[in-house]
Design an enzyme around this catalytic site. Sequence first.
Site, PDB file in Angstrom:
ATOM      1  N   ARG A  54      50.304   1.085  83.924  1.00  0.00           N
ATOM      2  CA  ARG A  54      51.039   2.334  84.124  1.00  0.00           C
ATOM      3  C   ARG A  54      51.915   2.678  82.919  1.00  0.00           C
ATOM      4  O   ARG A  54      52.422   3.794  82.825  1.00  0.00           O
ATOM      5  CB  ARG A  54      51.919   2.215  85.367  1.00  0.00           C
ATOM      6  N   TRP A  74      60.100   1.612  82.058  1.00  0.00           N
ATOM      7  CA  TRP A  74      59.777   2.653  81.075  1.00  0.00           C
ATOM      8  C   TRP A  74      61.082   3.404  80.838  1.00  0.00           C
ATOM      9  O   TRP A  74      61.619   4.041  81.750  1.00  0.00           O
ATOM     10  CB  TRP A  74      58.697   3.565  81.649  1.00  0.00           C
ATOM     11  N   GLU A 102      47.740  12.254  71.861  1.00  0.00           N
ATOM     12  CA  GLU A 102      48.239  11.133  72.666  1.00  0.00           C
ATOM     13  C   GLU A 102      47.960   9.784  72.010  1.00  0.00           C
ATOM     14  O   GLU A 102      48.824   8.918  71.997  1.00  0.00           O
ATOM     15  CB  GLU A 102      47.517  11.096  74.030  1.00  0.00           C
ATOM     16  N   CYS A 153      57.662   2.797  85.510  1.00  0.00           N
ATOM     17  CA  CYS A 153      58.306   1.624  86.095  1.00  0.00           C
ATOM     18  C   CYS A 153      57.545   1.084  87.294  1.00  0.00           C
ATOM     19  O   CYS A 153      56.946   1.838  88.049  1.00  0.00           O
ATOM     20  CB  CYS A 153      59.714   1.985  86.540  1.00  0.00           C
ATOM     21  N   HIS A 176      46.381  35.673  65.374  1.00  0.00           N
ATOM     22  CA  HIS A 176      47.732  36.072  65.779  1.00  0.00           C
ATOM     23  C   HIS A 176      48.754  34.981  65.462  1.00  0.00           C
ATOM     24  O   HIS A 176      49.822  34.948  66.052  1.00  0.00           O
ATOM     25  CB  HIS A 176      47.751  36.409  67.273  1.00  0.00           C
ATOM     26  N   LYS A 227      44.088  14.737  73.914  1.00  0.00           N
ATOM     27  CA  LYS A 227      43.576  13.368  73.717  1.00  0.00           C
ATOM     28  C   LYS A 227      43.917  12.881  72.318  1.00  0.00           C
ATOM     29  O   LYS A 227      44.378  11.770  72.132  1.00  0.00           O
ATOM     30  CB  LYS A 227      42.051  13.295  73.903  1.00  0.00           C
ATOM     31  N   GLU A 250      42.336  20.061  76.174  1.00  0.00           N
ATOM     32  CA  GLU A 250      42.224  18.647  76.554  1.00  0.00           C
ATOM     33  C   GLU A 250      41.834  17.796  75.334  1.00  0.00           C
ATOM     34  O   GLU A 250      42.345  16.684  75.156  1.00  0.00           O
ATOM     35  CB  GLU A 250      41.202  18.513  77.697  1.00  0.00           C
ATOM     36  N   LYS A 260      51.358   5.891  82.239  1.00  0.00           N
ATOM     37  CA  LYS A 260      50.187   6.298  83.009  1.00  0.00           C
ATOM     38  C   LYS A 260      50.585   7.114  84.233  1.00  0.00           C
ATOM     39  O   LYS A 260      50.022   8.161  84.509  1.00  0.00           O
ATOM     40  CB  LYS A 260      49.426   5.034  83.420  1.00  0.00           C
ATOM     41  N   ASN A 279      63.247   2.063  90.273  1.00  0.00           N
ATOM     42  CA  ASN A 279      62.394   3.110  89.682  1.00  0.00           C
ATOM     43  C   ASN A 279      63.044   4.450  89.988  1.00  0.00           C
ATOM     44  O   ASN A 279      63.560   4.638  91.095  1.00  0.00           O
ATOM     45  CB  ASN A 279      61.000   3.126  90.328  1.00  0.00           C
ATOM     46  N   GLY A 280      62.956   5.390  89.057  1.00  0.00           N
ATOM     47  CA  GLY A 280      63.503   6.727  89.326  1.00  0.00           C
ATOM     48  C   GLY A 280      64.702   7.017  88.442  1.00  0.00           C
ATOM     49  O   GLY A 280      64.959   6.306  87.464  1.00  0.00           O
TER      50      GLY A 280
END
Length: 605
Positions: free
Chosen positions: A27, A74, A485, A2, A501, A482, A478, A600, A99-100
């Site tokens: 964002r 968001w 995402e 947001c 395992h 990627k 990572e 973001k 926001n929040g």
Amino acid sequence: MCGIVGAVAQRNITPILVEGLKRLEYRGYDSCGIALHIEGKLERSRSTSRVAELEKQVAEAHLEGFTGIAHTRWATHGAPASHNAHPHFSRGRIALVHNGIIENHDELRDELRAAGYEFESQTDTEVIAHLVDHLYTGDLFETVQLATRRLTGAFAIAVFCRDEPHRVVGARRGSPLIVGLGDGENFLASDALALAGTTDQIIYLEEGDVVDLQMQRIWIVDANGRQVAREVKTVHAHTGAVELGPYRHYMQKEIFEQPRAIADTLEGVESITPDIFGDDAYKVFKKIDSVLILACGTSYYAGLTAKYWLEAVAGVRTDVEIASEYRYRDSVPNPNALVVTISQSGETADTLAALRHAQSQDMQHTLTICNAATSAMVRECALAYITRAGVEVGVASTKAFTTQLAALFLLTLTLAQVKGRLPEEREVAFLKEMRHLPAAITAVLALEPQIIAWAEAFARKENALFLGRGIHYPIALEGALKLKEISYIHAEAYPAGELKHGPLALVTEEMPVVTVAPADSMIEKLKSNMQEVRARGGELYVFADGDSRITSSEGVHVIRMPEHYGLLSPILHVVPLQLLAYHTALARGTDVDKPRNLAKSVTVE
Ligand code: G6P
């Protein structure tokens, strides 16, 4: 996530609000809106599309005014639908953006319903709008102070009132909010970047602050209602860096910017000295006996990589914790630990909360590796190293990660030096290798055509496994992150020794297995793990280097990295994994820079 922009001026502020939203777009958001005070009434426009669409709607409706607020949302409470988009109104009198997350929204909603308020949305934000209206005393500034005392949770809000046309009130607790000062006009935003080009005179509001914004003055009170003066800073927020240039996506641009970003991050580092982390760094580094790294997402994987360096090179015991877990766990505090937060944005709610949790447990030696020099993270940590990746727009972090790694390697060398484990010739050799990184990454980027060929095969898969060993295990993590995402392919990473395992049960000819295989001390073990995959029909995609002695054969595809890079190898090996994810997503036609459901800057917990 947001974003908030607000303004009180003597000119039409619509372009400033829209431009501010555009600057916050990167964002991540799923709806947006704007509200203005126009001829004694509150008017608004909202959209579940892009800010560009909102801009068109606003122009068609001729929404122009001197006082207003705007928001990118968001979704947390309530679907990403128009009726849930901010600003929220209460009884045609109060307009509010937030926001929040408000934790006591259910109980407040019941109370407000009993008082006759009707709710149009599922949001916790509408509850605050009605609460402000319910408590309205005729003075918005006073009312917001009363209302925020009733809220539990995290918030930054901006609010204005039909009956007070030249005033916007802001308040923050847990989420960032800044004031921008102009000449006969003043602004509010969740990030100084939103006001770039409008003003560079910025006040960072502190926890619990409430601000009264009028054209000629601003007035701030703290959580106890006492008037306070807050420092005005000149902030040169980046503006030009968000141009796309010749690239198709920001992520692609940012992958290719890595040589420059690393060079900038290392600029000015002629030799290893604690001063690069802050004036008191030597004293602190001398005292600490261990490192505790706190971070989320990609930054957490940077931390995991650093653990290998810090323990092997500096001999300092290192723990790495996911911030959202650490903050709620009963851990054993160590006042002699160096608490290191890693964050691209410097705003991630969980990482900030984890830092504050550590501080509340008497852990005062704090350092951040951060890409935003003016962020809360930098302000709240005693020591800092600012990575100079530049603005990162793509939600999937790339250049922020490799610059974090460069900074963490510098931290490793510095701690090694302070602990007497870095002879001068080693320091010189490491620094030389670091300075060569930009050229080495440029050579890796030249592998792109080979990676594109692999991506075409990946685009048809729904699952992928990533394997690494030792210091390349976090790089495998990572790489998998990627891929999932941005291409939405289910990807998991394992330290290759763990394969038998559990994950080996998943391996069939349908399962591509990406292997990070530089010729380090683990290579022979890794080769055995690869045999285990081949024996089950799994298709191997191997990033090897000249010395790995792994050759292509049926079911084994090999791309050879140009150089073997020793301890710094993770910084190089992540680059082809970024390219693989990017080109796979491109082939699948996903929204690379704004993947579904992700943001973001994650400013809520
Ligand atoms: C979000 C972003 C990730 C990032 C993570 C932590 O999930 O999409 O790219 O790694 O937040 O963010 P930070 O700004 O603290 O590094």
